[in-house]
Design a protein around this motif. Structure first.
Motif, PDB file in Angstrom:
ATOM      1  N   UNK A 424       0.833  -1.203   0.000  1.00 57.14           N
ATOM      2  CA  UNK A 424       0.000   0.000   0.000  1.00 57.14           C
ATOM      3  C   UNK A 424       0.871   1.258   0.000  1.00 57.14           C
ATOM      4  N   UNK A 425       1.976   1.193   0.722  1.00 62.24           N
ATOM      5  CA  UNK A 425       2.881   2.342   0.774  1.00 62.24           C
ATOM      6  C   UNK A 425       3.478   2.619  -0.603  1.00 62.24           C
ATOM      7  N   UNK A 426       3.891   1.542  -1.285  1.00 60.66           N
ATOM      8  CA  UNK A 426       4.438   1.721  -2.633  1.00 60.66           C
ATOM      9  C   UNK A 426       3.394   2.319  -3.570  1.00 60.66           C
ATOM     10  N   UNK A 427       2.144   1.984  -3.332  1.00 60.13           N
ATOM     11  CA  UNK A 427       1.070   2.455  -4.202  1.00 60.13           C
ATOM     12  C   UNK A 427       0.665   3.893  -3.906  1.00 60.13           C
ATOM     13  N   UNK A 428       0.494   4.206  -2.611  1.00 63.72           N
ATOM     14  CA  UNK A 428      -0.066   5.506  -2.227  1.00 63.72           C
ATOM     15  C   UNK A 428       0.984   6.516  -1.753  1.00 63.72           C
ATOM     16  N   UNK A 429       2.099   6.017  -1.266  1.00 57.07           N
ATOM     17  CA  UNK A 429       3.091   6.915  -0.702  1.00 57.07           C
ATOM     18  C   UNK A 429       2.714   7.361   0.706  1.00 57.07           C
ATOM     19  N   UNK A 430       3.592   8.137   1.310  1.00 59.11           N
ATOM     20  CA  UNK A 430       3.393   8.582   2.696  1.00 59.11           C
ATOM     21  C   UNK A 430       2.601   9.878   2.751  1.00 59.11           C
ATOM     22  N   UNK A 431       1.930  10.062   3.862  1.00 59.46           N
ATOM     23  CA  UNK A 431       1.270  11.335   4.158  1.00 59.46           C
ATOM     24  C   UNK A 431       2.280  12.204   4.915  1.00 59.46           C
ATOM     25  N   UNK A 432       2.904  13.127   4.223  1.00 57.78           N
ATOM     26  CA  UNK A 432       3.982  13.929   4.818  1.00 57.78           C
ATOM     27  C   UNK A 432       3.484  14.799   5.957  1.00 57.78           C
TER      28      UNK A 432
END
Length: 518
Positions: A424-432
């Motif tokens: 999921x992280x690879x797909x959506x990325x982080x919430x900075x």
């Protein structure tokens, strides 16, 4: 068709009117019994407004606080946003009855502007920031009545200083200001005669990273414009507010914090540090002039005080406001040579704004220039961006006295903005915005280019949370290691010298200013 007034109908209508009047009268009587006279008129007016055109089922007092009313109906939300200085989403539970808690407090400014708000589930006062929700800075700025700290304003300041702004200001972590443009106009005229005032209320032996932000701004003004800096240590405040701190302890904590402040790199020839309990005799003339102009209702409503608080708390706002006027430092700022009061610049976190709202409100009557304010954001707690770092919760922040091991342990446990799974992280990325380690990098990373790379990779999912935390550990540990080296060299004699009452401006410069101002 003419209405026939039958006896039965007259009796029914009369009974209804009597019941409504009776209910209203009982409510007003409860106001008179419970509310102090200053807030009673507002409570009465609110009851009348609620009943005069807003369909509410009830109005009643809640709990032990007579200033809190419960009102049912969405219209009360609109009323609360315009009629109160304290309004909190935390107190709104939009259930089937859409119950709204409205906390009433009279604005102390006298011009209808509101002070000491609670915004979006977050309590924002000089002593508390939290409440379970993220601080909405945009709404704070709007409801405090400040001006937004725009890129244009910061660009003008940087150009006049011919010096780069601190990293966090360049990266949008300044919030707002009051009259900063007046300071810029003064500097553009070639007049750099102003001083900087900031402070610290010591409740621990060491500063933490959140504390150093206003000091970094103050030091920047000193380096850029050779401005004198005065630093207030409010040992009296901590004695009054902290039940577990007696006066000798408060004085000792202030002394130890002074060593931290000195180690941040202030120029000893341009810096005066004072504890309130030491310098009160010099402050007192200003303090009582301010106290005479501030009512009990203004102080209590601004700072959220109540009848059970000691009278020292009510009197304290004038003590913190007093150094915002240069006449508190006749000798230190050379006013015995320069009779013209100096403009004061106050860098602070936005939760300290209520104190200086009071100072600005009385400045004209004191024939003093209104202090200029520059507000910064809170360095977030390691436990989440919704609250600020706190000395009373050691795990919530990194202290300047922490070991390298403790720094790593704390930051690696900080709340992450990464996704729940790798895929999921690879797909959506982080919430900075929710990632504490990344926010620490925004405040303290010395390299803008590297920070932009991290933001791009992390938000796109190309970088993992652990990597960002390791970068934050490296940056913070380096800063604190260098600080601790300087801190070890600070002696008690250094503190005494910084606290010695002496002139911290050039006397020749003061004399010239005095001549040119006539």
């Amino acid at each position: 068709m003419r209405l026939q007034w039958r006896p039965g109908r007259v009796i029914a209508i009369s009974s209804l009117i009597f019941c409504l009047i009776s209910l209203h009268t009982r409510a007003i009587e409860r106001v008179d019994r419970c509310c102090p006279s200053r807030s009673r008129n507002l409570a009465r007016e609110t009851l009348l407004l609620l009943r005069g055109g807003v369909a509410l089922q009830r109005v009643s007092f809640l709990g032990d606080n007579p200033s809190v009313l419960r009102a049912n109906g969405r219209e009360a939300e609109n009323l609360a946003s315009t009629r109160t200085t304290n309004f909190t989403q935390k107190d709104i539970s939009l259930s089937s009855k859409e119950s709204v808690l409205v906390e009433h407090a009279i604005s102390s400014s006298g011009n209808g502007e509101s002070i000491g708000r609670r915004i979006n589930a977050s309590v924002v006062t000089p002593w508390e920031v939290g409440g379970g929700g993220k601080v909405d800075y945009e709404k704070l700025v709007e409801q405090f009545g400040c001006a937004r700290l725009t890129e244009d304003v910061l660009g003008r300041l940087e150009e006049l200083a011919k010096r780069k702004l601190p990293e966090f200001l360049r990266r949008g972590l300044g919030v707002s200001h009051r009259d900063l443009e007046k300071l810029l106009a003064q500097i553009e005229r070639g007049d750099t005669n102003f001083y900087v005032y900031t402070g610290r209320g010591a409740s621990s032996n060491s500063l933490h990273l959140g504390h150093i932000i206003p000091f970094q701004v103050a030091r920047w003004f000193q380096q850029a414009f050779n401005a004198p800096v005065v630093i207030q240590l409010t040992d009296d405040e901590k004695f009054l507010w902290k039940k577990d701190i007696d006066l000798p302890t408060a004085r000792k904590l202030a002394w130890e914090n002074a060593k931290d402040i000195i180690a941040l790199g202030f120029n000893p020839d341009r810096t005066f540090i004072f504890r309130n309990t030491d310098y009160i005799s010099q402050l007192y003339s200003n303090v009582i002039r301010i106290q005479k102009l501030i009512t009990y209702s203004q102080a209590s409503s601004t700072l959220g005080l109540n009848a059970s608080d000691c009278i020292g708390k009510t009197a304290f706002p004038a003590i913190q406001a007093a150094p915002a006027f240069s006449t508190a430092f006749v000798k230190v700022l050379g006013l015995d040579y320069n009779r013209k009061p100096l403009l004061c610049v106050v860098p602070c976190a936005i939760d300290q704004d209520p104190f200086f709202r009071l100072a600005r409100d009385v400045a004209t009557k004191l024939k003093e220039p209104k202090p200029v304010l520059l507000h910064t954001r809170f360095v977030p707690s390691l436990q989440g961006v919704g609250t600020k770092a706190s000395s009373s919760i050691p795990s919530s922040t990194v202290f300047l006295s922490d070991s390298q091991q403790d720094i790593k342990k704390k930051i690696m446990r900080a709340k992450s903005g990464g996704q729940e799974s790798l895929a999921l992280h690879r797909q959506l990325g982080a919430d900075l915005d929710e990632d504490v380690a990344f926010q620490y990098l925004r405040y303290f990373h010395p390299n803008d280019t590297r920070l932009e790379e991290i933001a791009k990779e992390y938000s796109s999912g190309g970088m993992l949370s652990g990597t960002v935390k390791e970068e934050a550990v490296s940056v913070v540990a380096t800063i604190i290691a260098k600080f601790q080296e300087r801190r070890e060299q600070v002696t008690n004699n250094d503190v005494r010298e910084f606290m010695r009452e002496r002139v911290i401006v050039d006397r020749a410069r003061a004399c010239v200013c005095c001549l040119t101002s006539n």
